[in-house]
Design a protein around this motif. Structure first.
Motif, short mmCIF file in Angstrom:
data_model
loop_
_atom_site.label_atom_id
_atom_site.label_comp_id
_atom_site.label_asym_id
_atom_site.label_seq_id
_atom_site.Cartn_x
_atom_site.Cartn_y
_atom_site.Cartn_z
N THR A 227 0.82 -1.20 0.00
CA THR A 227 0.00 0.00 0.00
C THR A 227 0.86 1.25 0.00
O THR A 227 1.88 1.32 0.69
N GLU A 228 0.42 2.24 -0.79
CA GLU A 228 1.09 3.53 -0.79
C GLU A 228 0.67 4.37 0.40
O GLU A 228 1.31 5.38 0.72
N ARG A 229 -0.40 4.00 1.07
CA ARG A 229 -0.98 4.84 2.12
C ARG A 229 -0.28 4.67 3.47
O ARG A 229 -0.54 5.44 4.39
N ALA A 230 0.58 3.67 3.60
CA ALA A 230 1.24 3.39 4.87
C ALA A 230 2.62 4.04 4.92
O ALA A 230 3.15 4.52 3.92
N LEU A 231 3.21 4.04 6.11
CA LEU A 231 4.59 4.49 6.26
C LEU A 231 5.52 3.57 5.48
O LEU A 231 5.22 2.39 5.29
N PRO A 232 6.67 4.06 5.03
CA PRO A 232 7.61 3.21 4.30
C PRO A 232 8.06 2.02 5.14
O PRO A 232 8.34 2.14 6.33
N GLY A 233 8.12 0.88 4.53
CA GLY A 233 8.57 -0.32 5.22
C GLY A 233 8.51 -1.52 4.30
O GLY A 233 7.80 -1.52 3.29
N LYS A 234 9.30 -2.54 4.63
CA LYS A 234 9.30 -3.78 3.85
C LYS A 234 9.69 -4.91 4.79
O LYS A 234 10.77 -4.89 5.38
N SER A 235 8.80 -5.88 4.95
CA SER A 235 9.06 -6.94 5.94
C SER A 235 8.38 -8.24 5.54
O SER A 235 7.50 -8.27 4.68
N ILE A 236 8.81 -9.30 6.20
CA ILE A 236 8.19 -10.61 6.02
C ILE A 236 8.21 -11.34 7.36
O ILE A 236 9.19 -11.24 8.11
N ILE A 237 7.12 -12.01 7.67
CA ILE A 237 7.01 -12.82 8.90
C ILE A 237 6.78 -14.26 8.49
O ILE A 237 5.83 -14.58 7.77
N VAL A 246 10.85 -12.61 12.13
CA VAL A 246 10.38 -11.32 11.65
C VAL A 246 11.57 -10.65 10.98
O VAL A 246 12.52 -10.26 11.65
N VAL A 247 11.52 -10.53 9.65
CA VAL A 247 12.64 -9.97 8.89
C VAL A 247 12.25 -8.59 8.41
O VAL A 247 11.29 -8.44 7.64
N ASP A 248 12.99 -7.57 8.87
CA ASP A 248 12.77 -6.20 8.45
C ASP A 248 13.77 -5.88 7.34
O ASP A 248 14.94 -5.57 7.60
N LEU A 249 13.31 -5.98 6.10
CA LEU A 249 14.20 -5.76 4.96
C LEU A 249 14.50 -4.29 4.75
O LEU A 249 15.49 -3.93 4.12
N PHE A 250 13.65 -3.44 5.30
CA PHE A 250 13.86 -2.00 5.20
C PHE A 250 15.05 -1.58 6.06
O PHE A 250 15.82 -0.70 5.70
N TYR A 252 17.22 -3.98 7.37
CA TYR A 252 18.28 -4.99 7.23
C TYR A 252 18.52 -5.76 8.54
O TYR A 252 19.63 -5.88 9.03
N SER A 253 17.43 -6.27 9.12
CA SER A 253 17.55 -6.98 10.39
C SER A 253 16.56 -8.13 10.44
O SER A 253 15.57 -8.15 9.71
N ALA A 254 16.83 -9.08 11.33
CA ALA A 254 15.92 -10.21 11.53
C ALA A 254 15.90 -10.58 13.01
O ALA A 254 16.93 -10.54 13.69
N VAL A 255 14.72 -10.90 13.50
CA VAL A 255 14.55 -11.37 14.88
C VAL A 255 13.81 -12.70 14.82
O VAL A 255 12.80 -12.82 14.12
N THR A 256 14.31 -13.70 15.53
CA THR A 256 13.67 -15.01 15.55
C THR A 256 13.17 -15.33 16.95
O THR A 256 13.74 -14.88 17.95
N TYR A 257 12.09 -16.10 17.00
CA TYR A 257 11.49 -16.53 18.26
C TYR A 257 11.30 -18.04 18.20
O TYR A 257 10.80 -18.56 17.21
N ASP A 258 11.68 -18.73 19.27
CA ASP A 258 11.51 -20.18 19.28
C ASP A 258 10.95 -20.70 20.59
O ASP A 258 11.06 -21.89 20.90
N THR A 259 10.33 -19.83 21.38
CA THR A 259 9.74 -20.24 22.65
C THR A 259 8.29 -20.65 22.44
O THR A 259 7.47 -19.82 22.05
#
Length: 371
Positions: A227-237, A246-250, A252-259
């Motif tokens: 969407t063009e209506r949201a704040l800039p961002g690019k991610s994939i869960i 949770v990978v924040d491509l905008f 350049y970071s990734a956080v993983t959860y395994d609990t």
């Protein structure tokens, strides 16, 4: 050393392909081609290589590899010409305009024995690759959900060297050059995307502002949002039975959860773990960036392209599978075509968005999925 010819001297070539080709020791730029003589001449002079205004003439120079970085509606013909001339081809996203064009490109690649791959560069950002390595290794268990998002307006038309006049003839109009990114991030995890559920957001004049696509394959669900209506961002869960990323491509970071235990204490530990991963990743990114930009052949101007092109070169040298199989490109084009069809259908009825599930464009057997 592999010789590479590049068709198209626009923004993507200038900012992503040429810097990467210059940075990789195993390849060298052989020639450039662009229908705009000034662009071709300028780039050719900059890199000290031959330049052409006719791509058909250029491919007769028989490089080892051709990069096709032109508007999508030209991809099929240019790719087929390069393959028949004896070159391996790396084509920018989206692969082509129709599934039929994609299939013809694949057929010629098989007929000629040349390699064909597609630039799905966001899959090759370092944090994304690290997550994918763990997914392929089975650490995530069974993948049940993949959700992608890209927000914010497209790059402005007045960026130097950024000619976007072609987008009106491509998938999605003004946001068409970005639609493939969130699409391939999700379709990469699915074998079958033949029945996507699609909704679109249009302006009063029918301009596409956003799209939401849901796909399903057994107990695996996928969701694509742009969407063009949201704040800039690019991610994939990515959510599996054993782990989530949770990978924040905008950024350049990734956080993983395994609990798997969702007690309050475990959630607090998850938050500390996430903070630690972000801090570690930020420091490592800063150090790597500082080290890389001070050395010859930096990958940071185009990290995804750098990793992908290196792997494509390696696949040619060792005769191994390409980094992105062209069948991946077919899936993306299939979804983009459905987005276009839904946009046209809603535009004809004067709707800005579908109000009822029955108004979504999908086959009778496709489920309505909300993630």
């Amino acid at each position: 050393m592999l010789k590479i010819g590049v068709i198209g001297c626009g923004y993507a070539s200038k900012n992503y392909h040429f810097p990467v080709i210059e940075a990789i020791d195993e390849v060298e730029l052989a020639w450039v081609a662009d229908v705009d003589a000034d662009s071709a001449r300028t780039i050719g002079s900059k890199y000290g290589v031959e330049w052409y205004t006719d791509p058909e003439t250029a491919v007769e120079a028989t490089p080892d590899v051709v990069h096709v970085n032109t508007p999508p509606f030209t991809h099929a013909d240019l790719t087929v010409s390069a393959l028949r001339a004896g070159a391996h081809v790396l084509v920018e996203k989206p692969m082509a305009m129709t599934e039929g064009e994609c299939e013809s490109m694949i057929s010629v690649a098989e007929e000629t024995g040349q390699k064909l791959s597609v630039v799905h560069n966001n899959l090759f950002f370092d944090p994304m690759e690290e997550v994918l390595d763990d997914v392929y290794a089975g650490e995530y268990g069974t993948i049940h959900s993949v959700r992608s998002f890209i927000g914010g307006a497209p790059n402005p038309d007045d960026i130097p060297g950024k000619d976007r006049s072609w987008v009106d003839e491509s998938h999605g109009g003004p946001i068409g050059d970005r639609l493939p990114h969130p699409t391939y991030l999700v379709t990469h995890f699915f074998d079958d995307v033949s029945d996507p559920c699609v909704n679109v957001d249009l302006t009063d004049d029918g301009t596409l502002m956003g799209a939401s696509v849901q796909v399903a394959d057994g107990d695996r669900f996928g969701s694509i949002h742009v969407t063009e209506r949201a704040l800039p961002g690019k991610s994939i869960i990515i959510t599996g039975s054993e782990k989530m990323a949770v990978v924040d491509l905008f950024n350049y970071s990734a956080v993983t959860y395994d609990t798997l235990d969702r007690s309050p204490f475990s959630m607090v530990l998850d938050n500390f773990g996430a903070a630690g991963q972000l801090t570690k990743g930020t420091v490592e990114n800063a150090i790597d960036y500082a080290r890389d930009v001070t050395s010859e052949g930096s990958k940071y101007p185009a990290p995804g392209h750098y990793n992908l092109i290196r792997r494509f070169v390696a696949s040619i040298e060792s005769d191994t599978p390409v980094p992105i199989d062209p069948s991946e490109g077919v899936k993306v084009v299939r979804v983009l075509d459905q987005i276009d069809r839904q946009a046209r259908a809603q535009s004809e009825t004067g709707q800005r968005a579908a109000d009822e599930p029955s108004q979504l464009l999908h086959t009778a057997t496709a489920p309505q999925i909300v993630l």
